[in-house]
Design a protein around this motif. Sequence first.
Motif, mmCIF file in Angstrom:
data_model
loop_
_atom_site.group_PDB
_atom_site.id
_atom_site.type_symbol
_atom_site.label_atom_id
_atom_site.label_comp_id
_atom_site.label_asym_id
_atom_site.label_seq_id
_atom_site.Cartn_x
_atom_site.Cartn_y
_atom_site.Cartn_z
ATOM 1 N N ARG A 1 0.677 -1.344 0.110
ATOM 2 C CA ARG A 1 0.284 -0.043 -0.175
ATOM 3 C C ARG A 1 0.501 1.772 0.145
ATOM 4 N NH1 ARG A 1 -4.944 0.842 0.948
ATOM 5 N NH2 ARG A 1 -5.842 3.261 1.499
ATOM 6 N N GLN A 2 1.850 1.448 0.569
ATOM 7 C CA GLN A 2 2.853 2.074 0.584
ATOM 8 C C GLN A 2 3.427 2.592 -0.057
ATOM 9 O OE1 GLN A 2 1.320 4.073 3.463
ATOM 10 N NE2 GLN A 2 2.030 3.914 4.917
ATOM 11 N N THR A 3 4.485 1.388 -0.844
ATOM 12 C CA THR A 3 4.918 1.675 -2.367
ATOM 13 C C THR A 3 3.212 2.286 -3.050
ATOM 14 O OG1 THR A 3 4.931 -0.815 -2.127
ATOM 15 C CG2 THR A 3 6.406 0.909 -1.429
ATOM 16 N N GLY A 4 2.212 1.136 -3.110
ATOM 17 C CA GLY A 4 1.444 2.045 -4.291
ATOM 18 C C GLY A 4 1.478 3.459 -4.157
ATOM 19 N N ILE A 5 1.249 3.817 -3.509
ATOM 20 C CA ILE A 5 0.720 5.642 -3.175
ATOM 21 C C ILE A 5 1.740 6.686 -3.697
ATOM 22 C CG2 ILE A 5 0.438 7.034 -1.257
ATOM 23 C CD1 ILE A 5 -1.528 5.168 0.424
ATOM 24 N N ALA A 6 3.254 6.066 -3.049
ATOM 25 C CA ALA A 6 4.402 6.839 -3.327
ATOM 26 C C ALA A 6 4.462 6.465 -4.813
ATOM 27 C CB ALA A 6 5.501 5.940 -2.385
ATOM 28 N N ALA A 7 4.367 5.706 -5.983
ATOM 29 C CA ALA A 7 4.239 4.857 -6.901
ATOM 30 C C ALA A 7 3.185 6.222 -7.979
ATOM 31 C CB ALA A 7 3.988 4.082 -7.136
ATOM 32 N N ARG A 8 1.578 6.006 -7.124
ATOM 33 C CA ARG A 8 0.749 7.176 -8.295
ATOM 34 C C ARG A 8 0.998 8.678 -8.174
ATOM 35 N NH1 ARG A 8 -2.321 3.478 -5.961
ATOM 36 N NH2 ARG A 8 -3.244 4.240 -4.114
ATOM 37 N N VAL A 9 1.769 8.648 -6.533
ATOM 38 C CA VAL A 9 1.702 9.971 -6.219
ATOM 39 C C VAL A 9 2.820 11.013 -6.789
ATOM 40 C CG1 VAL A 9 2.418 12.300 -4.808
ATOM 41 C CG2 VAL A 9 0.935 10.449 -3.959
ATOM 42 N N THR A 10 4.011 10.014 -7.357
ATOM 43 C CA THR A 10 5.451 10.131 -8.006
ATOM 44 C C THR A 10 5.770 10.184 -9.795
ATOM 45 O OG1 THR A 10 6.082 8.444 -7.602
ATOM 46 C CG2 THR A 10 6.715 10.124 -5.785
ATOM 47 N N ARG A 11 4.442 9.503 -9.982
ATOM 48 C CA ARG A 11 4.563 8.802 -10.982
ATOM 49 C C ARG A 11 6.050 7.904 -10.668
ATOM 50 N NH1 ARG A 11 1.465 13.368 -14.576
ATOM 51 N NH2 ARG A 11 -0.638 13.226 -13.399
ATOM 52 N N GLU A 12 6.459 7.320 -10.633
ATOM 53 C CA GLU A 12 7.756 6.510 -10.643
ATOM 54 C C GLU A 12 7.110 5.334 -10.011
ATOM 55 O OE1 GLU A 12 10.568 7.230 -11.603
ATOM 56 O OE2 GLU A 12 10.373 9.019 -11.916
ATOM 57 N N GLN A 13 5.939 4.747 -10.918
ATOM 58 C CA GLN A 13 6.242 3.008 -10.754
ATOM 59 C C GLN A 13 6.500 1.985 -10.530
ATOM 60 O OE1 GLN A 13 3.954 5.306 -12.655
ATOM 61 N NE2 GLN A 13 1.935 5.757 -12.367
ATOM 62 N N PHE A 14 7.375 1.901 -11.746
ATOM 63 C CA PHE A 14 7.923 0.854 -11.452
ATOM 64 C C PHE A 14 9.359 0.824 -10.138
ATOM 65 C CE2 PHE A 14 12.463 -1.054 -13.077
ATOM 66 C CZ PHE A 14 11.928 -2.864 -13.082
#
Length: 235
Positions: free
Chosen positions: A187-200
């Motif tokens: 969940r935490q990495t998913g939120i970070a990925a969506r906010v920063t658009r650094e998914q991979f």
Amino acid sequence: MNFLQLLSFGDNGWGDEIASGVLVTAALAIATLPFGLGLGFALAVAKRSADPALRLAAQIYTTLFRGLPELLTLFLVFYGGQNVLNLITGATGFEQILLSSFVAGMIGLGIVFAAYASEVFLSAFQAIPAGQWEGGRALGLSRMAILRLVIFPQLVRISLPGLTNVWLNLLKDTSLVSVIGLADILRQTGIAARVTREQFPFFALACVLYLLLTFASLAVVRRVEGWARRGEVAR
């Protein structure tokens, strides 16, 4: 901002959130383990019971929760458990109790863990020769004393490889609790990925973190295996 800066601690990075997610994931898995082991052992004993109704109930439980998807079990516990608590508090007049995501995750994952662990324990029981029980009775030991002093140490040694696999599955299944709002690694990495658009990069980091937890678990298991085999004669 590069990825290393995104992983910094403080207001400008996601290091704090991801570290807390690692702690939540580890805490959930560790809290689930004794609950699942205890319930799984009880189910294995029930499957060996002389009472047909008890054996049937244990078999139905195992078949049911090995057949249901873990995510569906989590939903049933999280939403159904809250409904049950609401009915109880409403009937008794007590203040409403909210079922937390952590407790629901622990119960849901523990129920599934127990179903698989019971089969491991049952196979371990069957691998122990009947003469072990007879030898204990010949020494005048009670059934509980035989189980505690003779059978249980062998049970731990025999069941450890199978339980290790079930534990690793549990560790991976903790990622499912993100769908019921628990702030774990995914969940935490998913939120970070969506906010920063650094998914991979963030999801790759999640992979690394789960693998590190796996390696740490295997290191602990090796220590436990050494303890369980300390009385064996070297060949």
